[in-house]
Design an enzyme around this catalytic site. Sequence first.
Site, mmCIF file in Angstrom:
data_model
loop_
_atom_site.group_PDB
_atom_site.id
_atom_site.type_symbol
_atom_site.label_atom_id
_atom_site.label_comp_id
_atom_site.label_asym_id
_atom_site.label_seq_id
_atom_site.Cartn_x
_atom_site.Cartn_y
_atom_site.Cartn_z
ATOM 1 N N GLY A 262 -24.154 -4.739 -23.628
ATOM 2 C CA GLY A 262 -23.265 -5.890 -23.542
ATOM 3 C C GLY A 262 -23.244 -6.462 -22.144
ATOM 4 O O GLY A 262 -23.869 -5.942 -21.212
ATOM 5 N N ASN A 263 -22.494 -7.567 -22.008
ATOM 6 C CA ASN A 263 -22.490 -8.309 -20.743
ATOM 7 C C ASN A 263 -21.900 -7.509 -19.593
ATOM 8 O O ASN A 263 -22.392 -7.571 -18.472
ATOM 9 C CB ASN A 263 -21.665 -9.592 -20.915
ATOM 10 N N GLU A 286 -28.613 5.713 -23.684
ATOM 11 C CA GLU A 286 -29.136 5.548 -25.053
ATOM 12 C C GLU A 286 -29.942 4.268 -25.194
ATOM 13 O O GLU A 286 -30.893 4.211 -25.952
ATOM 14 C CB GLU A 286 -27.996 5.592 -26.062
ATOM 15 N N LYS A 400 -8.847 -13.067 -25.391
ATOM 16 C CA LYS A 400 -8.384 -14.302 -26.055
ATOM 17 C C LYS A 400 -7.392 -15.079 -25.172
ATOM 18 O O LYS A 400 -6.227 -15.292 -25.530
ATOM 19 C CB LYS A 400 -7.736 -13.983 -27.423
HETATM 20 O O1 0RQ Z 1 -14.469 -11.501 -28.704
HETATM 21 O O2 0RQ Z 1 -16.711 -12.451 -28.742
HETATM 22 O O3 0RQ Z 1 -14.811 -13.539 -29.982
HETATM 23 O O4 0RQ Z 1 -14.894 -13.560 -27.469
HETATM 24 O O5 0RQ Z 1 -13.982 -8.487 -28.499
HETATM 25 O O6 0RQ Z 1 -15.493 -8.233 -26.152
HETATM 26 O O7 0RQ Z 1 -15.156 -8.315 -23.707
HETATM 27 O O8 0RQ Z 1 -17.110 -9.588 -24.730
HETATM 28 O O9 0RQ Z 1 -17.060 -7.043 -24.555
HETATM 29 O O10 0RQ Z 1 -19.228 -7.432 -25.866
HETATM 30 O O11 0RQ Z 1 -18.861 -5.423 -24.348
HETATM 31 O O12 0RQ Z 1 -17.670 -5.620 -26.531
HETATM 32 C C1 0RQ Z 1 -15.694 -2.557 -27.228
HETATM 33 C C2 0RQ Z 1 -16.550 -4.277 -28.811
HETATM 34 C C3 0RQ Z 1 -16.678 -4.653 -26.353
HETATM 35 C C4 0RQ Z 1 -18.183 -2.959 -27.419
HETATM 36 C C5 0RQ Z 1 -16.754 -3.593 -27.479
HETATM 37 C C6 0RQ Z 1 -12.791 -9.235 -28.168
HETATM 38 C C7 0RQ Z 1 -13.264 -10.182 -27.099
HETATM 39 C C8 0RQ Z 1 -14.622 -10.578 -27.633
HETATM 40 C C9 0RQ Z 1 -16.100 -8.534 -27.363
HETATM 41 P P1 0RQ Z 1 -15.281 -12.878 -28.722
HETATM 42 P P2 0RQ Z 1 -16.216 -8.381 -24.739
HETATM 43 P P3 0RQ Z 1 -18.315 -6.412 -25.309
HETATM 44 C C10 0RQ Z 1 -23.518 1.886 -26.420
HETATM 45 C C11 0RQ Z 1 -22.098 2.301 -26.443
HETATM 46 C C12 0RQ Z 1 -18.209 0.616 -28.864
HETATM 47 C C13 0RQ Z 1 -19.598 1.175 -28.943
HETATM 48 C C14 0RQ Z 1 -20.126 1.601 -27.617
HETATM 49 C C15 0RQ Z 1 -18.341 -1.828 -28.434
HETATM 50 C C16 0RQ Z 1 -15.123 -9.289 -28.262
HETATM 51 O O13 0RQ Z 1 -18.438 -2.470 -26.131
HETATM 52 O O14 0RQ Z 1 -18.621 -2.060 -29.577
HETATM 53 O O15 0RQ Z 1 -19.441 1.723 -26.626
HETATM 54 N N1 0RQ Z 1 -18.121 -0.554 -27.989
HETATM 55 N N2 0RQ Z 1 -21.404 1.863 -27.610
HETATM 56 O O16 0RQ Z 1 -12.391 -11.270 -26.961
HETATM 57 C C17 0RQ Z 1 -8.943 -8.062 -29.906
HETATM 58 C C18 0RQ Z 1 -8.704 -6.608 -28.098
HETATM 59 C C19 0RQ Z 1 -9.962 -7.078 -27.611
HETATM 60 C C20 0RQ Z 1 -10.632 -8.034 -28.364
HETATM 61 C C21 0RQ Z 1 -11.829 -7.543 -26.606
HETATM 62 N N3 0RQ Z 1 -8.014 -5.679 -27.437
HETATM 63 N N4 0RQ Z 1 -8.246 -7.118 -29.242
HETATM 64 N N5 0RQ Z 1 -10.136 -8.530 -29.509
HETATM 65 N N6 0RQ Z 1 -11.777 -8.302 -27.707
HETATM 66 N N7 0RQ Z 1 -10.714 -6.788 -26.522
HETATM 67 C C22 0RQ Z 1 -24.117 1.097 -27.575
HETATM 68 C C23 0RQ Z 1 -24.575 1.924 -28.748
HETATM 69 O O17 0RQ Z 1 -23.977 2.839 -29.108
HETATM 70 C C24 0RQ Z 1 -25.815 1.487 -29.427
#
Ligand code: 0RQ
Length: 492
Positions: A262-263, A286, A400
């Site tokens: 991710g970003n 990974e 958001k």
């Molecule tokens: O929503 O895209 O509509 O704007 O969640 O959040 O901040 O862009 O961050 O893309 O890194 O995703 C945890 C999902 C974060 C990811 C998670 C909303 C926010 C946005 C995405 P929009 P960001 P990211 C290696 C490790 C678990 C798996 C993992 C993930 C969207 O990192 O899936 O770690 N992690 N794997 O607006 C509601 C909240 C929010 C929220 C953020 N509290 N409530 N919406 N958002 N916080 C990979 C592998 O295992 C392969």
Amino acid sequence: MKQSWPRLNADEAADIIQHNDMVAFSGFTAAGSPKALPAAIARRARERHQMQQPFQIRLLTGASISAAADDALSEADAVSWRAPYQSAAGMRQKINQGQIKFVDLHLSEVAQMVNYGFFGDIDIAVIEASALTSDGKIWLSSGIGNAPTWLRKAKKIIIELNHYHNPRVAEFADIATPGAPPYRHSVAIFSPLDRIGLHYVQVEPQKIVAVVDTELPDAGNVLDGAKPLCQQIADNVVTFLLHEMAQGRIPREFLPLQSGVGNINNAVMARLGESPDIPAFMMYSEVLQESVAHLLEAGKILGVSASSLTVSDKTLRNIYDNMDFFAGRIVLRPQEISNNPEIIRRLGVIALNVGLEFDIYGHANSTHVAGANLMNGIGGSGDFERNAYLSVFMAPSIAKEGKISTIVPMCSHVDHSEHSVKVIITEQGIADLRGLSPIERARTIIDNCAHPLYRDYLHRYLETAPGGHLHHDLSRVFELHTNLLNTGSMLG
Ligand code: 0RQ
């Protein structure tokens, strides 16, 4: 026994798959996953449904596959059950509507679970290969995932022979299988680039029922570009790691890093690369993501162990054009080894992952928005953060446009507990939780990581909630979430 296999097109190969089959895809992220069969399986499902016949597969993968593949399958109602991870909008929607059963699993455990029959038999493995021989040697491509296990356990195998890949991609692969408990020996990896296996997987040739020729890129790793918030979080991560080095808690030669996708993770890696005070380091991770490939070239990263090359098409081409350079610096492993707790603990990996929300005591929610709706899944984050030398979680303090605080009194879903989360970092600052009691942790997280908009609320909650070792008011603990659901904003 020498074999020559039927060369089928994707639709002909999809005809081999039957309703309710357990189908297992190769790869890890879009890298190394099948490119032609997902769309063909979706077409087959549509045709069957038009004839009023049932057709749905159960689908096992390494991690995510391309969003296009997952969405083609979900749009066609071609999947009834899915594990262990996904990140596609359409698939996510069907899961959250209860139309697809999803099982969210630690990625390192999946191969062992399948070996022991936790999910029943695998009927068909669909495996992307860069080469194969008539005696059943299969060379995989840009992602390994669980492919070695699928090849061993599946009753039938369909190979997508993807001519897009440089056949030398197999030089990255180190295919080894840990033994089975209770006779499992140590996995003899003592440095991220140690090799313990083979470049190929040997299968029983008679299990291969079709070979489908393709020439298609992985297509799937497009990042939004570095947002300013990501840069602030990245700066704070670098500040924290430099402080740890100065204190002697990270050795001068540094420790291997794991970085999620991710970003934010991409920005963190890029910032680490720019910092002159961080020495050149190794990764035990990974995914090998975009910025990591550039840092390898720049000499800032010395070597990477991962399960996939999750990079843009341009970067993959560059890697393929410079195999003499990259071959000695990248090892791609099955995910039960790239994410293996034994090795993560042994090497002292620093784990850097992103979460959705954190509570004031340090629990983390990586997967479910407002406790209900799946985002992607836990992926490999738990494999690393439970076993890491230092588990660092990152997130923006608000989501958001401030309607959501990512710091809350109690997580609405818990993936990682306070016992393993060591450090939380937002764009606001760093909460180092090591050695702190729960109330100290809460004050540190609120003061250092919560957005100023939410600090007063969180402090008031902490000071007025009754309790002993922890303070919690069970009648108000989800007030922020309830406000969000009722009014669209946590502050109401
Ligand atoms: O929503 O895209 O509509 O704007 O969640 O959040 O901040 O862009 O961050 O893309 O890194 O995703 C945890 C999902 C974060 C990811 C998670 C909303 C926010 C946005 C995405 P929009 P960001 P990211 C290696 C490790 C678990 C798996 C993992 C993930 C969207 O990192 O899936 O770690 N992690 N794997 O607006 C509601 C909240 C929010 C929220 C953020 N509290 N409530 N919406 N958002 N916080 C990979 C592998 O295992 C392969």
